[in-house]
Design an enzyme around this catalytic site. Structure first.
Site, PDB file in Angstrom:
ATOM      1  N   TYR A 161       0.815  -1.207   0.000  1.00  0.00           N
ATOM      2  CA  TYR A 161       0.000   0.000   0.000  1.00  0.00           C
ATOM      3  C   TYR A 161       0.853   1.263   0.000  1.00  0.00           C
ATOM      4  O   TYR A 161       1.944   1.288   0.595  1.00  0.00           O
ATOM      5  CB  TYR A 161      -0.923   0.019   1.214  1.00  0.00           C
ATOM      6  CG  TYR A 161      -1.705  -1.253   1.447  1.00  0.00           C
ATOM      7  CD1 TYR A 161      -1.988  -2.111   0.387  1.00  0.00           C
ATOM      8  CD2 TYR A 161      -2.152  -1.606   2.704  1.00  0.00           C
ATOM      9  CE1 TYR A 161      -2.703  -3.281   0.586  1.00  0.00           C
ATOM     10  CE2 TYR A 161      -2.873  -2.778   2.917  1.00  0.00           C
ATOM     11  CZ  TYR A 161      -3.137  -3.612   1.854  1.00  0.00           C
ATOM     12  OH  TYR A 161      -3.839  -4.771   2.057  1.00  0.00           O
ATOM     13  N   GLU A 219     -19.592  -1.086  23.041  1.00  0.00           N
ATOM     14  CA  GLU A 219     -20.557  -0.893  21.947  1.00  0.00           C
ATOM     15  C   GLU A 219     -21.185   0.500  21.928  1.00  0.00           C
ATOM     16  O   GLU A 219     -21.871   0.848  20.961  1.00  0.00           O
ATOM     17  CB  GLU A 219     -21.623  -1.979  22.007  1.00  0.00           C
ATOM     18  CG  GLU A 219     -21.039  -3.344  21.640  1.00  0.00           C
ATOM     19  CD  GLU A 219     -22.042  -4.476  21.708  1.00  0.00           C
ATOM     20  OE1 GLU A 219     -21.922  -5.407  20.894  1.00  0.00           O
ATOM     21  OE2 GLU A 219     -22.939  -4.439  22.574  1.00  0.00           O
TER      22      GLU A 219
END
Length: 405
Positions: free
Chosen positions: A307, A381
């Site tokens: 990359y 979460e």
């Protein structure tokens, strides 16, 4: 529409779908798939998009999915959002109800979180499309974790065109930050990466008969030391100290009294400057040839170019920082240091103005502190709500070109 109204609507809409976003993330977490094998994850993403009547195309760049939300005057501006879908070859150790059911495969880098957030953003923005201008293009990308990277393949398949994307956004979990915090960095943020594979072939035989053998282990050991020393000297000469060159694998199948025929090395090169990167490649070739000549052995070097560097457009990133400070209502926006890890969102950042930012997911009080790529990685979460809300708000603010003073 003003910022305060939009902020309240986004937060309300995000809260209303939070339970579903959590369920989406848990399903994806429980059913992880490795790079280039995300068939079921892709199908699941499509099922959520179908449920909300969001148009999409699938099987792009492998198992990639691209959804389009067309608002009023859809050609006026196109904003892309990218979420990666693949998991890692790690055996999960978390004892949770949604633990991975696929042996040796785990969402240990948070791509389940990224995909769930992007789907949540799609739901929120789709519900507001009658009040927005432009088009939102949601890219659910396979194979971020493995060269050549799903981003490069999707770009070759035309994902940035038809309609042409004007700006790109992505977020990534960041367990170094507590939930509630986000991080940005303008300009260069993450390194380019290359994989190095060196095979050294000598002459094997009995270790007690050194005159009859040509030990590839000795040559391999010197190869590591020579390469690291000379590239360090080269970096100092150019005053370029921001790089990483490390070897993570060295094996040769011999025994205490058996000299093997071959030795194998695997390493990684991380750089922030393309000129320096290319010069190091040349140096690596020269060094392996020196070893080859010195020991009269075969020294084969393979450089897998990976990359590029990830570049955050400064103007766009600074705007996103301001937007984030306003949306979060607190001083929860932090500056990030350059990171020598790599990320294939960099391919998108090389093609159009982009902003790649970090989302805090840790919670020390709950014991959620493990880093990515570890078997105990997990998230608070609450970060799902923040991720969906903030990304939605950033996209809307850019679509409407709103200013915050």
């Amino acid at each position: 529409m003003n910022h305060e109204y939009i902020k309240n609507v986004v937060k309300k809409n995000t809260q209303s779908i939070l339970k579903e976003v959590i369920e989406i993330r848990r399903w994806i977490h429980q059913h992880p798939e490795l790079s280039f094998n995300e068939k079921n994850t892709s199908s699941y993403v499509c099922s959520v998009l179908k449920k909300y009547n969001i148009p999409f195309e699938n099987n792009i760049g492998g198992y990639g999915v691209v959804a389009l939300i067309q608002c009023r005057n859809p050609q006026s501006q196109v904003i892309g959002i990218r979420a990666d879908m693949d998991a890692l070859p790690i055996q999960e150790k978390n004892e949770i109800s949604y633990k991975s059911i696929n042996k040796g495969v785990m969402h240990a880098c948070g791509h389940d979180v990224h995909t769930a957030i992007a789907l949540g953003v799609a739901i929120v923005l789709n519900s507001l499309k009658g009040k927005l201008f432009g088009t939102i293009k949601l890219i659910f990308q396979p194979a971020e974790e493995k060269l050549p990277g799903g981003a490069s393949i999707m770009i070759k398949d035309g994902v940035l065109m038809n309609p042409k994307i004007d700006k790109m956004f992505a977020l990534h979990v960041y367990p170094e930050f507590e939930v509630g915090y986000v991080g940005f960095r303008s300009g260069q943020y993450m390194a380019a990466c290359d994989e190095l594979y060196i095979t050294i072939k000598g002459k094997g035989g009995h270790a007690a008969l050194p005159e009859k053998v040509n030990n590839p282990i000795t040559a391999a050991a010197e190869t590591i030391l020579l390469i690291k020393k000379n590239i360090l000297d080269f970096a100092k000469k150019l005053n370029s100290n921001k790089y990483v060159l490390e070897f993570g694998d060295f094996h040769a199948y011999g025994a205490s009294n058996v000299i093997p025929e071959k030795a194998f090395l695997q390493g990684t090169l991380r750089t922030l400057d393309e000129h320096f990167r290319n010069e190091v490649h040349k140096l690596l070739i020269e060094q392996t040839k020196q070893i080859e000549n010195k020991y009269s052995i075969s020294c084969n070097l393979e450089i897998k170019k990976g990359y590029p560097t990830l570049y955050n457009d400064p103007t766009l990133t600074e705007k996103c920082k301001i937007i984030s400070r306003y949306f979060l209502d607190t001083d929860s926006v932090r500056d990030l240091d350059i990171r020598m890890a790599s990320e294939d969102f960099s391919y998108f950042s090389q093609e159009c103005p982009s902003c790649f930012f970090r989302l805090g997911v840790a919670n020390k009080k709950k014991g959620i502190t493990h880093l990515v790529h570890t078997p105990n990685f997990n998230i608070d979460e609450k970060s799902l709500e923040l991720g969906v809300g903030l990304m939605s708000y950033i996209v809307i603010s850019n679509l409407l070109n709103l200013r915050i003073i």
